[in-house]
Design a protein around this motif. Structure first.
Motif, PDB file in Angstrom:
ATOM      1  N   TRP A  47      -3.060   9.263  -6.089  1.00 48.74           N
ATOM      2  CA  TRP A  47      -1.622   9.053  -6.308  1.00 48.74           C
ATOM      3  C   TRP A  47      -0.828   9.068  -4.998  1.00 48.74           C
ATOM      4  O   TRP A  47       0.282   8.543  -4.939  1.00 48.74           O
ATOM      5  CB  TRP A  47      -1.045  10.089  -7.280  1.00 48.74           C
ATOM      6  CG  TRP A  47      -1.139  11.511  -6.789  1.00 48.74           C
ATOM      7  CD1 TRP A  47      -2.095  12.426  -7.119  1.00 48.74           C
ATOM      8  CD2 TRP A  47      -0.248  12.161  -5.865  1.00 48.74           C
ATOM      9  NE1 TRP A  47      -1.865  13.608  -6.462  1.00 48.74           N
ATOM     10  CE2 TRP A  47      -0.727  13.469  -5.689  1.00 48.74           C
ATOM     11  CE3 TRP A  47       0.902  11.772  -5.180  1.00 48.74           C
ATOM     12  CZ2 TRP A  47      -0.106  14.395  -4.838  1.00 48.74           C
ATOM     13  CZ3 TRP A  47       1.522  12.685  -4.343  1.00 48.74           C
ATOM     14  CH2 TRP A  47       1.024  13.975  -4.182  1.00 48.74           C
ATOM     15  N   ALA A  48      -1.382   9.635  -3.929  1.00 50.12           N
ATOM     16  CA  ALA A  48      -0.648   9.754  -2.667  1.00 50.12           C
ATOM     17  C   ALA A  48      -0.592   8.433  -1.891  1.00 50.12           C
ATOM     18  O   ALA A  48       0.328   8.221  -1.096  1.00 50.12           O
ATOM     19  CB  ALA A  48      -1.278  10.831  -1.791  1.00 50.12           C
ATOM     20  N   PHE A  49      -1.553   7.553  -2.117  1.00 48.31           N
ATOM     21  CA  PHE A  49      -1.635   6.341  -1.303  1.00 48.31           C
ATOM     22  C   PHE A  49      -0.425   5.426  -1.474  1.00 48.31           C
ATOM     23  O   PHE A  49       0.094   4.893  -0.489  1.00 48.31           O
ATOM     24  CB  PHE A  49      -2.947   5.598  -1.571  1.00 48.31           C
ATOM     25  CG  PHE A  49      -4.129   6.292  -0.980  1.00 48.31           C
ATOM     26  CD1 PHE A  49      -4.524   6.022   0.317  1.00 48.31           C
ATOM     27  CD2 PHE A  49      -4.848   7.231  -1.712  1.00 48.31           C
ATOM     28  CE1 PHE A  49      -5.619   6.674   0.881  1.00 48.31           C
ATOM     29  CE2 PHE A  49      -5.937   7.894  -1.160  1.00 48.31           C
ATOM     30  CZ  PHE A  49      -6.327   7.613   0.136  1.00 48.31           C
ATOM     31  N   GLY A  50       0.049   5.233  -2.680  1.00 52.58           N
ATOM     32  CA  GLY A  50       1.206   4.366  -2.919  1.00 52.58           C
ATOM     33  C   GLY A  50       2.455   4.829  -2.178  1.00 52.58           C
ATOM     34  O   GLY A  50       3.051   4.058  -1.410  1.00 52.58           O
ATOM     35  N   PRO A  51       2.875   6.079  -2.378  1.00 50.10           N
ATOM     36  CA  PRO A  51       4.067   6.549  -1.656  1.00 50.10           C
ATOM     37  C   PRO A  51       3.895   6.557  -0.134  1.00 50.10           C
ATOM     38  O   PRO A  51       4.832   6.227   0.597  1.00 50.10           O
ATOM     39  CB  PRO A  51       4.280   7.968  -2.185  1.00 50.10           C
ATOM     40  CG  PRO A  51       3.583   8.011  -3.493  1.00 50.10           C
ATOM     41  CD  PRO A  51       2.445   7.038  -3.389  1.00 50.10           C
ATOM     42  N   VAL A  52       2.705   6.923   0.336  1.00 46.04           N
ATOM     43  CA  VAL A  52       2.488   6.943   1.790  1.00 46.04           C
ATOM     44  C   VAL A  52       2.591   5.536   2.355  1.00 46.04           C
ATOM     45  O   VAL A  52       3.295   5.295   3.342  1.00 46.04           O
ATOM     46  CB  VAL A  52       1.128   7.588   2.143  1.00 46.04           C
ATOM     47  CG1 VAL A  52       0.761   7.340   3.602  1.00 46.04           C
ATOM     48  CG2 VAL A  52       1.154   9.084   1.851  1.00 46.04           C
ATOM     49  N   TRP A  53       1.904   4.579   1.729  1.00 49.70           N
ATOM     50  CA  TRP A  53       1.944   3.214   2.256  1.00 49.70           C
ATOM     51  C   TRP A  53       3.336   2.605   2.134  1.00 49.70           C
ATOM     52  O   TRP A  53       3.782   1.876   3.028  1.00 49.70           O
ATOM     53  CB  TRP A  53       0.890   2.330   1.587  1.00 49.70           C
ATOM     54  CG  TRP A  53      -0.444   2.505   2.225  1.00 49.70           C
ATOM     55  CD1 TRP A  53      -1.560   3.053   1.663  1.00 49.70           C
ATOM     56  CD2 TRP A  53      -0.802   2.165   3.572  1.00 49.70           C
ATOM     57  NE1 TRP A  53      -2.583   3.071   2.579  1.00 49.70           N
ATOM     58  CE2 TRP A  53      -2.141   2.532   3.766  1.00 49.70           C
ATOM     59  CE3 TRP A  53      -0.106   1.594   4.633  1.00 49.70           C
ATOM     60  CZ2 TRP A  53      -2.805   2.338   4.968  1.00 49.70           C
ATOM     61  CZ3 TRP A  53      -0.763   1.401   5.844  1.00 49.70           C
ATOM     62  CH2 TRP A  53      -2.095   1.771   5.993  1.00 49.70           C
ATOM     63  N   THR A  54       4.047   2.888   1.065  1.00 48.62           N
ATOM     64  CA  THR A  54       5.413   2.371   0.933  1.00 48.62           C
ATOM     65  C   THR A  54       6.296   2.900   2.056  1.00 48.62           C
ATOM     66  O   THR A  54       7.061   2.144   2.675  1.00 48.62           O
ATOM     67  CB  THR A  54       5.996   2.744  -0.438  1.00 48.62           C
ATOM     68  OG1 THR A  54       5.169   2.182  -1.461  1.00 48.62           O
ATOM     69  CG2 THR A  54       7.418   2.230  -0.597  1.00 48.62           C
ATOM     70  N   THR A  55       6.175   4.168   2.351  1.00 51.73           N
ATOM     71  CA  THR A  55       6.952   4.777   3.430  1.00 51.73           C
ATOM     72  C   THR A  55       6.572   4.166   4.775  1.00 51.73           C
ATOM     73  O   THR A  55       7.445   3.799   5.579  1.00 51.73           O
ATOM     74  CB  THR A  55       6.736   6.301   3.465  1.00 51.73           C
ATOM     75  OG1 THR A  55       7.135   6.846   2.204  1.00 51.73           O
ATOM     76  CG2 THR A  55       7.513   6.958   4.580  1.00 51.73           C
ATOM     77  N   LEU A  56       5.273   4.055   5.026  1.00 51.50           N
ATOM     78  CA  LEU A  56       4.819   3.496   6.304  1.00 51.50           C
ATOM     79  C   LEU A  56       5.207   2.033   6.455  1.00 51.50           C
ATOM     80  O   LEU A  56       5.713   1.623   7.507  1.00 51.50           O
ATOM     81  CB  LEU A  56       3.309   3.668   6.455  1.00 51.50           C
ATOM     82  CG  LEU A  56       2.829   5.109   6.618  1.00 51.50           C
ATOM     83  CD1 LEU A  56       1.313   5.169   6.556  1.00 51.50           C
ATOM     84  CD2 LEU A  56       3.356   5.714   7.904  1.00 51.50           C
ATOM     85  N   TYR A  57       4.972   1.230   5.421  1.00 53.22           N
ATOM     86  CA  TYR A  57       5.336  -0.187   5.490  1.00 53.22           C
ATOM     87  C   TYR A  57       6.839  -0.354   5.729  1.00 53.22           C
ATOM     88  O   TYR A  57       7.260  -1.196   6.525  1.00 53.22           O
ATOM     89  CB  TYR A  57       4.943  -0.921   4.211  1.00 53.22           C
ATOM     90  CG  TYR A  57       3.490  -1.295   4.096  1.00 53.22           C
ATOM     91  CD1 TYR A  57       2.743  -1.690   5.200  1.00 53.22           C
ATOM     92  CD2 TYR A  57       2.855  -1.296   2.859  1.00 53.22           C
ATOM     93  CE1 TYR A  57       1.414  -2.056   5.084  1.00 53.22           C
ATOM     94  CE2 TYR A  57       1.535  -1.668   2.725  1.00 53.22           C
ATOM     95  CZ  TYR A  57       0.806  -2.045   3.842  1.00 53.22           C
ATOM     96  OH  TYR A  57      -0.501  -2.416   3.706  1.00 53.22           O
ATOM     97  N   SER A  58       7.642   0.425   5.032  1.00 57.20           N
ATOM     98  CA  SER A  58       9.094   0.317   5.190  1.00 57.20           C
ATOM     99  C   SER A  58       9.528   0.706   6.602  1.00 57.20           C
ATOM    100  O   SER A  58      10.357   0.023   7.220  1.00 57.20           O
ATOM    101  CB  SER A  58       9.815   1.193   4.160  1.00 57.20           C
ATOM    102  OG  SER A  58       9.532   0.734   2.850  1.00 57.20           O
ATOM    103  N   SER A  59       8.956   1.787   7.116  1.00 56.37           N
ATOM    104  CA  SER A  59       9.331   2.213   8.465  1.00 56.37           C
ATOM    105  C   SER A  59       8.837   1.209   9.512  1.00 56.37           C
ATOM    106  O   SER A  59       9.558   0.899  10.475  1.00 56.37           O
ATOM    107  CB  SER A  59       8.818   3.626   8.765  1.00 56.37           C
ATOM    108  OG  SER A  59       7.423   3.688   8.714  1.00 56.37           O
TER     109      SER A  59
END
Length: 168
Positions: A47-59
């Motif tokens: 479950w952590a991969f989606g939020p982490v990647w969304t945050t990283l991609y956005s930044s």
């Protein structure tokens, strides 16, 4: 009236498009394929991969906007940094179809080296145009080290059944 910075929004959203597409590929392979692999105890929960990647991609996207803005776009000093970033984001997006789509863990590990190299180059080149943008890329580089280690350990611990894995 509030002014909306559409270029900043566009640059920020763009990297997530490949992430969303990759999510569809990943979802198809989680069960039973990925869940059937031997994985290290230290791996982050699924479950952590989606939020982490969304945050990283956005930044990362916002950092690319800062470079575009401060480096005078593709006609100025931003050209090379943005080209390297473009290669990086494409390589990043390709990892998912290789690992989860083709189920080729070894090729994904090799391809991850292109992601790592271009990520480090992006951080350096972004920093030369806008210090903040260069620093924004660093959490991505750190996360890639976790992702690379995870890819390696999964390959190492499952290589005895790689042919069998690809056929499932």
């Amino acid at each position: 009236m509030i002014e909306i910075n559409w270029p900043a929004i566009g640059f920020t959203v763009l990297p997530n498009l490949g992430g969303i597409a990759g999510g569809f590929i990943t979802k198809k392979s989680i069960n039973p394929w990925y869940e059937g692999l031997k994985k290290p105890e230290w791996r982050p929960p699924n479950w952590a991969f989606g939020p982490v990647w969304t945050t990283l991609y956005s930044s990362m996207g916002y950092a690319s906007y800062l470079v575009y803005r401060d480096g005078n776009g593709f006609e100025g000093g931003a050209k090379l940094p943005l080209m390297v970033y473009g290669v990086n984001i494409l390589a990043n997006w390709l990892w998912t179809p290789i690992f989860f789509g083709k189920k080729d863990i070894k090729l994904a590990l090799y391809e991850m080296q292109l992601v790592n190299g271009t990520a480090l180059a992006t951080a350096y080149l972004f920093y030369k145009v806008n210090h903040t943008a260069g620093f924004i890329i660093l959490p991505y580089c750190l996360w890639l080290s976790v992702a690379t280690a995870l890819n390696y350990v999964i390959y190492r611990d499952n290589k005895d059944k790689i042919k069998e894995i690809k056929e499932t």
